[in-house]
Design an enzyme around this catalytic site. Structure first.
Site, mmCIF file in Angstrom:
data_model
loop_
_atom_site.group_PDB
_atom_site.id
_atom_site.type_symbol
_atom_site.label_atom_id
_atom_site.label_comp_id
_atom_site.label_asym_id
_atom_site.label_seq_id
_atom_site.Cartn_x
_atom_site.Cartn_y
_atom_site.Cartn_z
ATOM 1 N N GLU A 163 -23.184 9.135 0.353
ATOM 2 C CA GLU A 163 -22.156 10.050 0.831
ATOM 3 C C GLU A 163 -21.825 10.975 -0.332
ATOM 4 O O GLU A 163 -21.545 10.509 -1.447
ATOM 5 C CB GLU A 163 -20.903 9.313 1.288
ATOM 6 C CG GLU A 163 -19.844 10.263 1.820
ATOM 7 C CD GLU A 163 -18.550 9.566 2.225
ATOM 8 O OE1 GLU A 163 -17.602 10.287 2.571
ATOM 9 O OE2 GLU A 163 -18.485 8.317 2.183
ATOM 10 N N ASP B 27 -8.142 11.282 1.052
ATOM 11 C CA ASP B 27 -8.565 10.701 -0.216
ATOM 12 C C ASP B 27 -7.384 10.176 -1.013
ATOM 13 O O ASP B 27 -6.337 10.822 -1.113
ATOM 14 C CB ASP B 27 -9.311 11.742 -1.058
ATOM 15 C CG ASP B 27 -10.617 12.172 -0.412
ATOM 16 O OD1 ASP B 27 -11.180 11.369 0.352
ATOM 17 O OD2 ASP B 27 -11.054 13.310 -0.653
#
Length: 262
Positions: A49, A60
């Site tokens: 990824e 995040d």
């Protein structure tokens, strides 16, 4: 066949999980980001990824945000992501799945984005802030170039919603292991097996577990419950904590341990 599909078929035949370490474009630097990614491939990664830095990464946690901020301060932008993917692709045939947020993609143009990603050698795209109901344009643009737009599920997703997410999904379902943002966690959530079972009942698309996966024992616990796992913050933490020049080797060593458990 898309490389993502081939990776899961190969892993299933070998009774193992697909392991996908996360790397950030431009982190620790433009050059060392490619070196880090290839070290993960050498250590046994089945998929990568590839995070494309953005100034407002809502999914995040602090660790991935730090890596993104360092990359942005270094002047990284989408063209750097295309270049990094192309350089990694020249050295490996494993699936490469970039991840980013929709705002810069809209500015760049979905068609242009899909064309550039496909030309660089990507296999799909992860966009955490786009729901399936709002993804027709970006999904169609990427499908035209043979790329999968990855869909998400969360522990709070109702069964009916899981069936909707699974209908038409391709590649894998990104199964967020906990509510909240990314970040290493000491132990997996107690309700994770039941949640993954609900996803499996709703769709036959492979399940990739992310958010908090950090240790070999986490991967061993996922056997028979999911088809793969994504590891991000734990690896960035290792790079950050390592002495200068030692981060890549230390993080790759952890990937080797994860791969053995997978």
């Amino acid at each position: 066949m898309n490389r993502i599909d081939a990776s899961f078929k190969s892993a299933e035949a070998e009774s193992r999980l697909v392991l996908a370490p996360y790397v950030t474009v431009g982190y620790p630097t433009r050059e060392s980001a490619v070196e880090l990614a290839l070290a993960y491939v050498e250590a046994g990664a089945d998929m990568l990824e590839i995070g494309m830095p953005f100034s407002d990464p809502i999914a995040d946690g602090p660790t991935v945000q730090l890596a993104s901020q360092i990359a942005l301060e270094g002047g990284v932008w989408l063209e750097d992501a295309f270049n990094m993917i192309e350089r990694i692709r020249s050295q490996t045939d494993i699936p490469l799945v970039p991840m980013g947020y929709v705002n810069p993609f809209m500015q760049f143009g979905f068609d242009s984005l899909a064309r550039e990603l496909a030309a660089a050698g990507a296999d799909g795209l992860i966009v955490p802030d786009v729901l399936p109901e709002h993804a027709d344009d970006i999904e169609a643009a990427h499908a035209e170039h043979g790329l999968y737009l990855i869909r998400f599920a969360a522990p709070t997703t109702p069964r009916q919603r899981l069936r909707h997410v699974g209908s038409g999904a391709q590649g894998f379902i990104y199964c967020v292991s906990v509510t909240g943002v990314t970040g290493s966690r000491a132990r997996l959530a107690d309700d994770l097996p039941a949640y993954l079972a609900r996803v499996g009942e709703a769709t036959s698309v492979p399940r990739m577990v992310g958010f908090g996966i950090s240790k070999p024992e986490h991967l061993r616990a996922l056997h028979g419950r999911a088809e793969g796992a994504i590891v991000a913050s734990a690896l960035i933490d290792i790079v950050q904590a390592s002495p200068p020049g030692a981060g890549i080797e230390a993080a790759a060593a952890h990937v080797r341990n994860l791969a053995a458990a997978a």
